[in-house]
Scaffold this motif. Structure first.
Motif, PDB file in Angstrom:
ATOM      1  N   GLY A  67      -2.228  -5.962  -4.204  1.00 27.97           N
ATOM      2  CA  GLY A  67      -1.381  -4.777  -4.343  1.00 27.97           C
ATOM      3  C   GLY A  67      -1.637  -4.224  -5.848  1.00 27.97           C
ATOM      4  O   GLY A  67      -2.760  -4.647  -6.315  1.00 27.97           O
ATOM      5  N   TRP A  68      -0.854  -3.409  -6.424  1.00 27.82           N
ATOM      6  CA  TRP A  68      -1.027  -2.987  -7.819  1.00 27.82           C
ATOM      7  C   TRP A  68      -0.262  -3.797  -8.700  1.00 27.82           C
ATOM      8  O   TRP A  68       0.909  -3.953  -9.008  1.00 27.82           O
ATOM      9  CB  TRP A  68      -0.311  -1.480  -7.673  1.00 27.82           C
ATOM     10  CG  TRP A  68      -0.912  -0.591  -6.956  1.00 27.82           C
ATOM     11  CD1 TRP A  68      -0.662  -0.251  -5.715  1.00 27.82           C
ATOM     12  CD2 TRP A  68      -1.979   0.325  -7.448  1.00 27.82           C
ATOM     13  NE1 TRP A  68      -1.181   0.999  -5.192  1.00 27.82           N
ATOM     14  CE2 TRP A  68      -2.328   1.327  -6.294  1.00 27.82           C
ATOM     15  CE3 TRP A  68      -2.766   0.772  -8.587  1.00 27.82           C
ATOM     16  CZ2 TRP A  68      -3.312   2.309  -6.222  1.00 27.82           C
ATOM     17  CZ3 TRP A  68      -3.654   1.522  -8.616  1.00 27.82           C
ATOM     18  CH2 TRP A  68      -3.861   2.410  -7.344  1.00 27.82           C
ATOM     19  N   LEU A  70      -1.205  -6.428 -12.451  1.00 25.92           N
ATOM     20  CA  LEU A  70      -2.046  -6.404 -13.687  1.00 25.92           C
ATOM     21  C   LEU A  70      -3.448  -7.237 -13.208  1.00 25.92           C
ATOM     22  O   LEU A  70      -4.313  -6.900 -14.002  1.00 25.92           O
ATOM     23  CB  LEU A  70      -1.366  -7.143 -14.854  1.00 25.92           C
ATOM     24  CG  LEU A  70      -1.886  -7.074 -16.114  1.00 25.92           C
ATOM     25  CD1 LEU A  70      -2.342  -5.804 -16.713  1.00 25.92           C
ATOM     26  CD2 LEU A  70      -0.776  -7.756 -17.331  1.00 25.92           C
ATOM     27  N   GLY A  71      -3.312  -8.129 -12.470  1.00 26.14           N
ATOM     28  CA  GLY A  71      -4.256  -8.814 -12.266  1.00 26.14           C
ATOM     29  C   GLY A  71      -5.614  -8.137 -11.643  1.00 26.14           C
ATOM     30  O   GLY A  71      -6.553  -8.309 -11.803  1.00 26.14           O
ATOM     31  N   THR A  72      -5.033  -7.405 -10.559  1.00 28.49           N
ATOM     32  CA  THR A  72      -6.027  -6.464  -9.826  1.00 28.49           C
ATOM     33  C   THR A  72      -6.488  -5.307 -10.687  1.00 28.49           C
ATOM     34  O   THR A  72      -7.748  -5.002 -10.801  1.00 28.49           O
ATOM     35  CB  THR A  72      -5.108  -5.637  -8.827  1.00 28.49           C
ATOM     36  OG1 THR A  72      -4.658  -6.392  -8.034  1.00 28.49           O
ATOM     37  CG2 THR A  72      -6.208  -4.862  -8.053  1.00 28.49           C
ATOM     38  N   MET A  73      -5.763  -5.119 -11.876  1.00 23.13           N
ATOM     39  CA  MET A  73      -6.411  -4.165 -12.688  1.00 23.13           C
ATOM     40  C   MET A  73      -7.401  -4.959 -13.698  1.00 23.13           C
ATOM     41  O   MET A  73      -8.430  -4.316 -13.882  1.00 23.13           O
ATOM     42  CB  MET A  73      -5.230  -3.536 -13.681  1.00 23.13           C
ATOM     43  CG  MET A  73      -3.998  -2.649 -13.000  1.00 23.13           C
ATOM     44  SD  MET A  73      -2.635  -2.436 -14.120  1.00 23.13           S
ATOM     45  CE  MET A  73      -3.432  -1.637 -15.451  1.00 23.13           C
ATOM     46  N   ARG A  74      -7.218  -6.079 -13.998  1.00 24.28           N
ATOM     47  CA  ARG A  74      -7.999  -6.952 -14.808  1.00 24.28           C
ATOM     48  C   ARG A  74      -9.385  -7.075 -14.148  1.00 24.28           C
ATOM     49  O   ARG A  74     -10.303  -6.758 -14.592  1.00 24.28           O
ATOM     50  CB  ARG A  74      -7.616  -8.114 -15.367  1.00 24.28           C
ATOM     51  CG  ARG A  74      -6.596  -7.897 -16.453  1.00 24.28           C
ATOM     52  CD  ARG A  74      -6.424  -9.260 -17.309  1.00 24.28           C
ATOM     53  NE  ARG A  74      -5.319  -9.196 -18.145  1.00 24.28           N
ATOM     54  CZ  ARG A  74      -4.182  -9.440 -18.347  1.00 24.28           C
ATOM     55  NH1 ARG A  74      -3.465  -9.924 -17.105  1.00 24.28           N
ATOM     56  NH2 ARG A  74      -3.343  -9.432 -19.171  1.00 24.28           N
ATOM     57  N   GLU A 144      -4.688   2.148   2.701  1.00 30.33           N
ATOM     58  CA  GLU A 144      -3.709   1.280   2.234  1.00 30.33           C
ATOM     59  C   GLU A 144      -3.382   1.177   0.821  1.00 30.33           C
ATOM     60  O   GLU A 144      -2.259   0.842   0.441  1.00 30.33           O
ATOM     61  CB  GLU A 144      -4.306  -0.243   2.711  1.00 30.33           C
ATOM     62  CG  GLU A 144      -3.611  -1.215   2.672  1.00 30.33           C
ATOM     63  CD  GLU A 144      -1.956  -1.147   3.667  1.00 30.33           C
ATOM     64  OE1 GLU A 144      -1.186  -1.872   2.950  1.00 30.33           O
ATOM     65  OE2 GLU A 144      -2.312  -0.569   4.522  1.00 30.33           O
ATOM     66  N   ALA A 145      -4.309   1.483   0.097  1.00 28.68           N
ATOM     67  CA  ALA A 145      -3.890   1.652  -1.586  1.00 28.68           C
ATOM     68  C   ALA A 145      -3.046   2.540  -1.557  1.00 28.68           C
ATOM     69  O   ALA A 145      -2.025   2.561  -2.498  1.00 28.68           O
ATOM     70  CB  ALA A 145      -5.241   1.725  -2.435  1.00 28.68           C
ATOM     71  N   VAL A 146      -3.055   3.748  -0.952  1.00 25.65           N
ATOM     72  CA  VAL A 146      -2.029   4.884  -1.094  1.00 25.65           C
ATOM     73  C   VAL A 146      -0.589   4.198  -0.317  1.00 25.65           C
ATOM     74  O   VAL A 146       0.407   4.677  -1.127  1.00 25.65           O
ATOM     75  CB  VAL A 146      -2.381   6.060   0.003  1.00 25.65           C
ATOM     76  CG1 VAL A 146      -1.147   7.301  -0.009  1.00 25.65           C
ATOM     77  CG2 VAL A 146      -3.708   6.708  -0.687  1.00 25.65           C
TER      78      VAL A 146
END
Length: 264
Positions: A67-68, A70-74, A144-146
């Motif tokens: 999912g979207w 903070l961990g994915t962003m890091r 899937e990200a969309v």
């Protein structure tokens, strides 16, 4: 949001049968779109945009699974060659800012591809069709990200982001198509295309046909609706007659409400 195999008929029914806007709700849509006009034209710093793009592309492979977050962003920052903390530093607004950047990144990719096409040789309806299709083709590797981004945008605290991003997208499409209108047609064109864009994305998310053939057929039908309504709007001459002209056309706001229910 979960998906159901072979859900194309259900998606088509949802996209084509969502209740239409009343004149009152359309006026509210127009005001919201108009209020966003100046804001979305501001460009980001080139260096910051490049860093955000790199982090976004680094995180997109993980979004379908995690999912979207903070961990994915890091992890995306690390994949792009930055320190993990470069992610919150680049997106101080958090997850919703990353989702918004995903949308604007897709808009920029769409515009770059359209710049290489011979748009002046095409009719207006074909230019708009190509714009909608091109953006979906940009997003195809990240479907899937969309879907996950739609779920984030459907959250109550993010209610303002969806219309703002939708306006940016349809405004870019009309600009690429060569629209130079400055009167009420400027907004009616974008409102109509917003309905096409939203319903087509909804359909596309559930499309399991080969090469998204069902989506392109659906898009052609929606564009045909717009062209018919556009001719009627030219006769109507103002926003006051817009509600009567949209008896068979879905409201972007109503469709977002449908997406929100799907995301629960």
């Amino acid at each position: 949001m979960t998906t159901t195999p072979n859900a194309i008929p259900e998606a088509q029914a949802a996209a084509e049968s969502v209740p239409v806007s009343s004149a009152e709700s359309l006026s509210a849509d127009a005001l919201e779109f108009a209020a966003a006009a100046e804001e979305i034209r501001a460009g980001d710093d080139d260096e910051l945009t490049a860093r955000r793009d790199a982090i976004l592309l680094g995180m997109l492979p993980d979004v379908p699974f995690d999912g979207w977050t903070l961990g994915t962003m890091r992890r995306g920052a690390e994949a792009a060659g930055y320190e993990p903390e470069a992610a919150p530093a680049s997106f101080p607004g958090g997850v919703i800012q990353a989702v918004e950047h995903f949308s604007t990144w897709a808009d920029r990719q769409m515009m770059e591809r359209l710049a290489e096409a011979n748009l002046p040789a095409l009719k207006i309806r074909d230019r708009i069709t190509l714009a909608v299709r091109t953006r979906l083709e940009v997003l195809a590797p990240y479907k899937e990200a969309v879907r996950r981004s739609v779920a984030v945008l459907a959250l109550p605290q993010n209610a303002g982001a969806g219309p703002r991003l939708l306006y940016r997208t349809v405004d870019a499409m009309w600009a690429a198509a060569g629209d130079r209108s400055t009167d009420h047609n400027f907004y009616t064109k974008r409102l109509l295309l917003a309905g096409v864009q939203t319903s087509t994305v909804l359909y596309w998310l559930e499309d399991r046909s080969e090469d998204d053939a069902a989506t392109w057929a659906f898009l052609d039908r929606r564009i045909a609706n717009v062209m018919t309504l556009g001719q009627g709007l030219s006769k109507a001459g103002n926003l006051g007659g817009l509600g009567k002209m949209l008896d068979a056309f879905p409201s972007p706001v109503r469709l977002m409400q449908h997406l929100r229910r799907q995301a629960r």
